[in-house]
Design a protein around this motif. Structure first.
Motif, PDB file in Angstrom:
ATOM      1  N   PHE A   1       0.997  -1.238  -0.264  1.00  0.00           N
ATOM      2  CA  PHE A   1       0.026   0.418  -0.119  1.00  0.00           C
ATOM      3  C   PHE A   1       0.851   1.393   0.224  1.00  0.00           C
ATOM      4  N   HIS A   2       0.298   2.217  -0.140  1.00  0.00           N
ATOM      5  CA  HIS A   2       0.697   3.381  -0.248  1.00  0.00           C
ATOM      6  C   HIS A   2      -0.142   4.554  -0.136  1.00  0.00           C
ATOM      7  N   LEU A   3       0.564   5.820   0.245  1.00  0.00           N
ATOM      8  CA  LEU A   3      -0.868   6.652   1.051  1.00  0.00           C
ATOM      9  C   LEU A   3       0.205   8.442   0.419  1.00  0.00           C
ATOM     10  N   ILE A   4      -0.990   9.659  -0.570  1.00  0.00           N
ATOM     11  CA  ILE A   4      -0.403   9.997  -1.140  1.00  0.00           C
ATOM     12  C   ILE A   4      -1.900  11.103  -1.129  1.00  0.00           C
ATOM     13  N   GLN A   5      -0.804  12.135   0.159  1.00  0.00           N
ATOM     14  CA  GLN A   5      -2.065  13.478   0.123  1.00  0.00           C
ATOM     15  C   GLN A   5      -1.957  14.715  -0.692  1.00  0.00           C
ATOM     16  N   GLY A   6      -2.689  14.612  -1.213  1.00  0.00           N
ATOM     17  CA  GLY A   6      -2.594  15.663  -2.348  1.00  0.00           C
ATOM     18  C   GLY A   6      -3.670  17.172  -1.489  1.00  0.00           C
ATOM     19  N   PRO A   7      -2.788  18.206  -1.416  1.00  0.00           N
ATOM     20  CA  PRO A   7      -3.495  19.234  -0.417  1.00  0.00           C
ATOM     21  C   PRO A   7      -4.367  19.891  -1.843  1.00  0.00           C
ATOM     22  N   PRO A   8      -4.928  21.269  -2.061  1.00  0.00           N
ATOM     23  CA  PRO A   8      -5.550  22.057  -2.564  1.00  0.00           C
ATOM     24  C   PRO A   8      -4.640  22.024  -4.193  1.00  0.00           C
ATOM     25  N   GLY A   9      -4.954  21.141  -5.623  1.00  0.00           N
ATOM     26  CA  GLY A   9      -4.279  22.111  -6.882  1.00  0.00           C
ATOM     27  C   GLY A   9      -2.658  21.541  -6.448  1.00  0.00           C
ATOM     28  N   THR A  10      -2.913  20.839  -6.040  1.00  0.00           N
ATOM     29  CA  THR A  10      -1.437  19.497  -5.875  1.00  0.00           C
ATOM     30  C   THR A  10      -0.633  19.188  -6.957  1.00  0.00           C
TER      31      THR A  10
ATOM     32  N   PHE B   1      -4.039   5.081  -1.923  1.00  0.00           N
ATOM     33  CA  PHE B   1      -5.121   6.377  -1.395  1.00  0.00           C
ATOM     34  C   PHE B   1      -4.627   7.404  -1.277  1.00  0.00           C
ATOM     35  N   VAL B   2      -5.059   8.100  -2.508  1.00  0.00           N
ATOM     36  CA  VAL B   2      -5.069   9.365  -1.807  1.00  0.00           C
ATOM     37  C   VAL B   2      -5.940  10.029  -1.880  1.00  0.00           C
ATOM     38  N   GLY B   3      -5.679  11.255  -1.272  1.00  0.00           N
ATOM     39  CA  GLY B   3      -6.948  11.759  -0.529  1.00  0.00           C
ATOM     40  C   GLY B   3      -6.000  13.229   0.087  1.00  0.00           C
ATOM     41  N   ASP B   4      -6.106  13.510   0.711  1.00  0.00           N
ATOM     42  CA  ASP B   4      -6.429  15.000   2.260  1.00  0.00           C
ATOM     43  C   ASP B   4      -7.789  15.376   3.377  1.00  0.00           C
ATOM     44  N   HIS B   5      -7.353  14.764   4.467  1.00  0.00           N
ATOM     45  CA  HIS B   5      -7.183  14.377   5.424  1.00  0.00           C
ATOM     46  C   HIS B   5      -8.125  15.632   6.297  1.00  0.00           C
ATOM     47  N   GLN B   6      -7.702  16.379   5.382  1.00  0.00           N
ATOM     48  CA  GLN B   6      -7.721  18.260   5.713  1.00  0.00           C
ATOM     49  C   GLN B   6      -8.692  18.895   5.046  1.00  0.00           C
ATOM     50  N   GLN B   7      -9.340  18.084   4.369  1.00  0.00           N
ATOM     51  CA  GLN B   7      -9.927  18.162   3.274  1.00  0.00           C
ATOM     52  C   GLN B   7     -11.708  17.506   3.973  1.00  0.00           C
TER      53      GLN B   7
END
Length: 606
Positions: free
Chosen positions: A202-211, A348-354
């Motif tokens: 597995f891998h985790l990718i955090q993508g903040p807005p517009g990145t 998993f790709v997302g942003d836990h600040q959204q």
């Protein structure tokens, strides 16, 4: 407690919560249900009919009895929470039809039965009552069936169950000796691609807005397809899936290798994409003999329901090499388990600040305590790649979200664009030197719907249009579905047939993952602290973050000043105050950091 035991407990809790919520809403007095948007009443209905049986499962009927093809609804004032794709019950006395909403616009509200329910939707086509119809929320067990099917799959697959259990406990080893050197993107994106491809589990990718989260996914998916892998792309919404598939198909450019599973109304963003194939279902036995889809690497996009809900048979008996879950911070753990139960490796790709997923609260079950992305980021901080360059937000637009949510770890790659309009109306707001403006007013409307703010939105949009801004570059957001309708009605004065135009007008939740040059955010709640209802929804820092990070040139937030009149001493008696306080503090800090303009009404100058 084992994952399977907790999963079955979650199934029971989810169903009980759904049942309780349904019973609570349906048993309210009619006027309350209408006010809450869960019922529409006193409706006129005009049906259209099939000339013959719509499918092989429908019985033969004797004329004038016919199967219903669609129902056009006439309503003087639609303030419902319903939206396209939702299931409802259309009724008149003892007559009840289960249908889907296939169009919800200012001019049309149209229902139609799906392929399964159409067999029960028939009526006398010559002599039916066109008046006094009612639409209500529908009780559904689709989530229960999905999760139950997943539990059955895991019971019969001990290896995969053990892997998922170790992952969710923070005990899954993810060491890789492989090396990969991807260099086509920026440094943070290349790092994410390298680690995602090389990770064994597995891998985790955090993508903040517009990145460039979606672009990063597209590069990963192409590499996997080129290697002959079967890849499942999933997300909580069809919109997110469609956006991913568009990006992926633009890289692969072979429609046999990119497939979207779902109905036509779930495919709005991919219709017209010549590098993608749309199908309602593709069970494995059909795939094996289908000459139009690739057998040497393929990406299939669909919701978790398409994979594990047996009645749909959309992806029956599929097993995937890799599952890519986009917007994973919006996916609950049980839903993610449904995807993982049919996949060998997970990205998993997302942003836990959204935005967070909507889950039952106060259950005490850890599967409902946070999203799958939040849990995994917490358990595996070293397995996360952060995309840190925003191509959407310039230095002024990124300032507040970077401070409030990202520990100032983001940088902007977008130049500042000044904008000046000549129109008188709201030029002071639009021409403000700060790209992010908070416009405050003192008008009190009903909770969750503000005609005053709708009128402000309409005038700002009109000013932008008059100065040459294309409608497709404008986005209008609000927390509430009822305010969406209010804004559309106000805008219709300036833009005829607003539903046919490319301007985006919808809730914040529907905007995640998208962007526009100009964003207008109507908070549309005059005094949330007075009613003390759904404070966790309204004062969600994550929803605020999404709303203020969609704009590329200008972001205008409109709110009643009372929204930010937060006095802890007046709220300390609330049972949930300690849990709510960090969220309230975020809103206070947002207010302090904002460039504010206060509305001046004529009577203020008298």
């Amino acid at each position: 407690m084992s994952v399977l035991t907790e999963f079955r407990q979650a199934i029971s809790i989810q169903q009980n919560k759904d049942d309780e919520s349904y019973e609570e809403q349906i048993n309210l007095p009619l006027d309350e249900r209408v006010a809450k948007g869960t019922t529409m009443t006193n409706l006129k209905v005009v049906f259209s009919f099939f000339d013959q049986a719509p499918n092989q499962w429908c019985q033969q009927l004797n004329y004038p009895i016919k199967f219903i093809q669609s129902a056009k609804i006439y309503c003087d004032n639609n303030i419902s929470k319903f939206r396209e794709g939702g299931l409802v019950v259309l009724s008149n006395g003892n007559i009840k039809f289960k249908m889907e909403i296939i169009e919800d616009s200012l001019d049309n509200f149209i229902l139609a039965p799906n392929d399964f329910d159409v067999k029960s939707c028939y009526i006398d086509s010559e002599n039916y009552n066109r008046n006094h119809w009612e639409i209500n929320i529908v009780k559904t067990d689709i989530t229960l069936k999905l999760l139950s099917a997943t539990a059955g799959n895991l019971e019969n697959d001990s290896l995969r169950l053990n892997k998922i259990e170790n992952l969710l406990k923070g005990e899954l080893r993810n060491l890789s000796s492989n090396t990969f050197n991807y260099i086509q993107l920026n440094d943070s994106q290349n790092n994410a691609v390298n680690r995602a491809i090389c990770a064994p589990n597995f891998h985790l990718i955090q993508g903040p807005p517009g990145t460039g989260k979606t672009e990063t996914i597209a590069h990963i998916a192409k590499l996997l397809v080129d290697a002959g892998k079967k890849v499942f792309v999933s997300a909580p919404t069809h919109t997110a899936i469609n956006n991913c598939l568009n990006a992926i198909s633009n890289k692969i450019k072979d429609k046999s290798k990119v497939v979207k599973i779902g109905e036509k109304y779930q495919a709005a963003e991919v219709i017209g994409n010549e590098n993608l194939t749309r199908m309602i279902r593709l069970p494995m036995d059909k795939y094996a003999f289908n000459t139009h889809v690739s057998k040497e690497g393929i990406v299939i996009g669909g919701t978790p329901y398409s994979m594990c809900y047996p009645a749909s048979k959309r992806l029956n008996n599929w097993e995937f090499d890799v599952a890519i879950i986009d917007e994973a911070a919006q996916m609950s753990i049980p839903m993610a388990v449904s995807v993982m139960s049919k996949s060998d490796k997970f990205i998993f790709v997302g942003d836990h600040q959204q935005l967070d997923p909507i889950m039952p609260s106060g259950t005490g079950v850890s599967m409902f305590s946070e999203s799958v992305f939040s849990r995994l980021v917490r358990l595996y901080p070293n397995e996360k790649s952060l995309l840190n360059i925003s191509y959407r937000l310039n230095d002024k637009l990124i300032r507040i979200p970077n401070t409030l949510f990202y520990n100032n770890n983001l940088t902007s790659a977008r130049p500042f664009e000044s904008f000046y309009i000549k129109s008188n109306g709201f030029s002071k707001v639009i021409n403000h030197p700060d790209s992010k403006v908070l416009y405050l007013h003192k008008i009190f409307d009903s909770q969750g719907r503000s005609q005053h703010e709708a009128n402000i939105v309409a005038e700002i949009v009109n000013d932008l249009i008059n100065d040459g801004v294309d409608l497709k570059n404008i986005g209008v957001l609000t927390p509430y579905r009822a305010q969406v309708r209010e804004i559309k009605k106000a805008l219709n004065k300036f833009v005829q047939n607003i539903d046919a135009e490319p301007i985006f007008i919808d809730t914040v939740d529907r905007m995640q993952g998208q962007e526009r040059d100009y964003i207008i955010y109507s908070m549309s709640n005059s005094h949330p602290l007075e009613s003390k209802r759904r404070l966790d929804f309204f004062y969600s820092p994550n929803r605020l973050n999404v709303a203020i990070t969609r704009g590329m040139i200008k972001c205008i937030v409109i709110a009643n000043y009372k929204v930010f009149d937060i006095i802890d001493e007046e709220l300390v008696e609330l049972p949930e105050f300690e849990i709510l306080k960090p969220s309230l503090d975020t809103f206070k800090n947002y207010f302090k950091l904002s460039s504010k303009i206060e509305e001046v009404l004529k009577e203020d100058n008298w």
